[in-house]
Design a protein around this motif. Structure first.
Motif, short mmCIF file in Angstrom:
data_model
loop_
_atom_site.label_atom_id
_atom_site.label_comp_id
_atom_site.label_asym_id
_atom_site.label_seq_id
_atom_site.Cartn_x
_atom_site.Cartn_y
_atom_site.Cartn_z
N LYS A 64 1.02 -0.85 -0.18
CA LYS A 64 -0.01 -0.09 0.26
C LYS A 64 0.96 1.09 0.10
N GLU A 65 2.28 1.40 -0.72
CA GLU A 65 2.95 2.37 -0.33
C GLU A 65 2.41 3.87 -0.78
N ASP A 66 1.78 3.60 -2.34
CA ASP A 66 1.81 4.75 -2.99
C ASP A 66 -0.05 5.27 -2.25
N ARG A 67 -0.47 4.16 -1.67
CA ARG A 67 -1.88 4.82 -1.63
C ARG A 67 -1.81 4.80 0.23
N TYR A 68 -0.58 5.11 0.28
CA TYR A 68 -0.30 5.31 2.03
C TYR A 68 -1.78 6.44 2.49
N PHE A 69 -1.17 7.21 1.90
CA PHE A 69 -2.07 8.92 3.04
C PHE A 69 -3.51 8.63 2.41
N ILE A 70 -4.02 7.89 1.22
CA ILE A 70 -5.49 7.96 1.16
C ILE A 70 -6.31 7.99 2.40
N PRO A 71 -6.39 6.81 2.86
CA PRO A 71 -7.62 6.61 3.87
C PRO A 71 -7.53 7.86 5.26
N PHE A 72 -5.79 8.77 5.17
CA PHE A 72 -5.92 9.56 6.40
C PHE A 72 -6.63 10.96 5.55
N LEU A 73 -6.53 10.80 3.98
CA LEU A 73 -6.99 12.77 3.81
C LEU A 73 -8.66 12.17 3.44
N ALA A 74 -8.81 10.56 3.16
CA ALA A 74 -10.49 10.96 2.87
C ALA A 74 -10.80 10.85 4.50
N PHE A 75 -9.83 10.52 5.78
CA PHE A 75 -10.24 10.62 7.40
C PHE A 75 -10.91 12.22 7.22
N ALA A 76 -9.91 13.20 7.04
CA ALA A 76 -9.75 14.60 6.87
C ALA A 76 -11.03 15.45 6.56
N ASP A 77 -11.34 14.77 4.69
CA ASP A 77 -12.21 14.82 3.95
C ASP A 77 -13.41 14.81 4.87
N LEU A 78 -13.71 13.78 5.23
CA LEU A 78 -14.81 13.40 5.96
C LEU A 78 -14.76 14.44 6.91
N SER A 79 -14.41 14.42 8.20
CA SER A 79 -14.38 15.68 8.90
C SER A 79 -14.75 16.47 8.88
N ALA A 80 -14.22 17.01 7.37
CA ALA A 80 -14.49 18.89 7.21
C ALA A 80 -15.58 18.59 6.54
N SER A 81 -16.23 17.56 5.63
CA SER A 81 -17.64 18.12 5.22
C SER A 81 -18.12 17.25 5.50
N ILE A 82 -18.55 16.87 6.90
CA ILE A 82 -19.78 16.97 8.39
C ILE A 82 -19.60 18.08 8.78
N VAL A 83 -18.74 18.27 9.87
CA VAL A 83 -19.03 19.52 10.75
C VAL A 83 -17.78 21.06 10.36
N LEU A 84 -17.27 20.38 9.27
CA LEU A 84 -16.40 21.74 8.96
C LEU A 84 -15.13 23.40 10.03
#
Length: 351
Positions: A64-84
């Motif tokens: 998952k070396e190339d995709r390592y940051f994707i789950p963390f980016l998704a979590f940040a986006d999830l938090s930002a899109s819900i509570v901003l």
């Protein structure tokens, strides 16, 4: 006399209160479309980013070396899109910057030191610290500003930014994105041109090699018989046979490694293009907000100069950056085949 003045003041206070209530109601009614859009943002962000976290975090196995940051980016986006909250927004921005640096090292400096798992974790912690440091003093950068209703001749208060520090930070980050990805894009294009040239060269060399083979087959029968005799004598030598097998094995391993390197390079470039597209969409979505903030900083009456409908339109552009937090799952679905296959499989299991 005192009672009459008190009655007049009470009447004026009631009239003023009624005007303010009516003004607030009108503003709320005109902002209803924006609130509906925000609700859609929340629903799409929740569904899409949760799917990304599930698939990339738990379903995709192996390297998952190339995709390592994707789950963390998704979590940040999830938090930002819900509570901003602003710290989640800054997390997404600075995480994209870390990803850009990671891709730059991968593409433009492949022979030099890369980001190890230790450095990736350190970068994640650094992102959280910087995001918190920028968002913590938010009350200092924001405050109440008077807002006059010329028609009703009343004055209200609105929340507004008082300092420009965050805008300057975002401009620096945007400039960094542009520099890094221009260099990455140039390197990828140069590689594609080289690969195309090599493919053309290989296609022209094959007919020449076939002609050489035909020349060998057109040898005289006597020479072929001599070669056959020599081969038979060589076949009795086990050491030479073993060496021949070793050579064939080495050649096979070499071809396998070369093919694997080519596939890995293709994956690296594909994931890099995904992140480039994500960053381009981020710039498209965030630049309107930056422009509005700059105009707001230069003109204290920026929002007052618009009509109610115009203000709603500008507010939509101001919040357009949230698209950046909900569009990434769509990009993964179209450009990452592994993610797309896992999503389809997951949907079949759920149905």
């Amino acid at each position: 006399m005192y009672c009459k003045e008190l009655q007049v003041n009470m009447d004026n206070g009631t009239i003023l209160s009624d005007k303010l209530d009516k003004w607030n109601s009108d503003l709320a009614r005109r902002l209803t479309p924006n609130n509906v859009i925000l609700s859609l943002y929340i629903a799409i962000g929740l569904l899409g980013n949760s799917t990304v976290i599930l698939i990339y975090g738990f379903k995709i196995k192996g390297n998952k070396e190339d995709r390592y940051f994707i789950p963390f980016l998704a979590f940040a986006d999830l938090s930002a899109s819900i509570v901003l909250p602003y710290n989640k927004t800054f997390c997404s921005i600075f995480l994209l910057l870390i990803i850009a640096i990671h891709r730059y090292l991968k593409i433009c400096r492949p022979q030099r030191k890369q980001m190890t798992l230790k450095w990736k974790r350190f970068a994640m912690c650094l992102v959280l610290i910087i995001a918190f440091a920028l968002s913590a003093p938010m009350s200092y950068f924001y405050g109440s500003v008077s807002f006059k209703n010329e028609k009703e001749n009343i004055v209200g208060l609105r929340c507004s930014r008082l300092k420009t520090t965050h805008v300057l930070t975002i401009i620096i980050v945007i400039f960094s994105f542009i520099c890094l990805y221009l260099r990455i894009g140039y390197t990828i294009i140069k590689h594609f041109k080289y690969s195309k040239t090599q493919k053309t060269y290989n296609n022209t060399e094959k007919p020449r090699q076939n002609n050489k083979r035909k020349g060998v087959h057109s040898c005289s029968n006597g020479r072929l018989r001599n070669m056959d005799t020599e081969l038979k004598s060589l076949s009795s030598n086990e050491e030479i046979l073993a060496g021949s097998r070793t050579g064939d094995a080495k050649q096979s391993v070499f071809m396998t490694c070369a093919k694997r390197r080519k596939q890995n390079r293709r994956v690296v470039h594909k994931i890099t293009l995904v992140f480039m597209l994500i960053t381009v969409i981020f710039l498209i979505c965030y630049i309107p907000k930056v422009i509005i903030k700059l105009l707001e900083a230069r003109n204290a009456r920026f929002w007052e100069e618009f009509s109610d409908s115009g203000r709603a339109g500008v507010l939509f552009l101001y919040r357009f950056f949230i698209i950046n937090n909900i569009i990434n799952p769509v990009i993964y679905a179209f450009m990452d085949k592994k993610f797309s296959r896992k999503v389809k499989l997951f949907c079949k299991i759920c149905s």
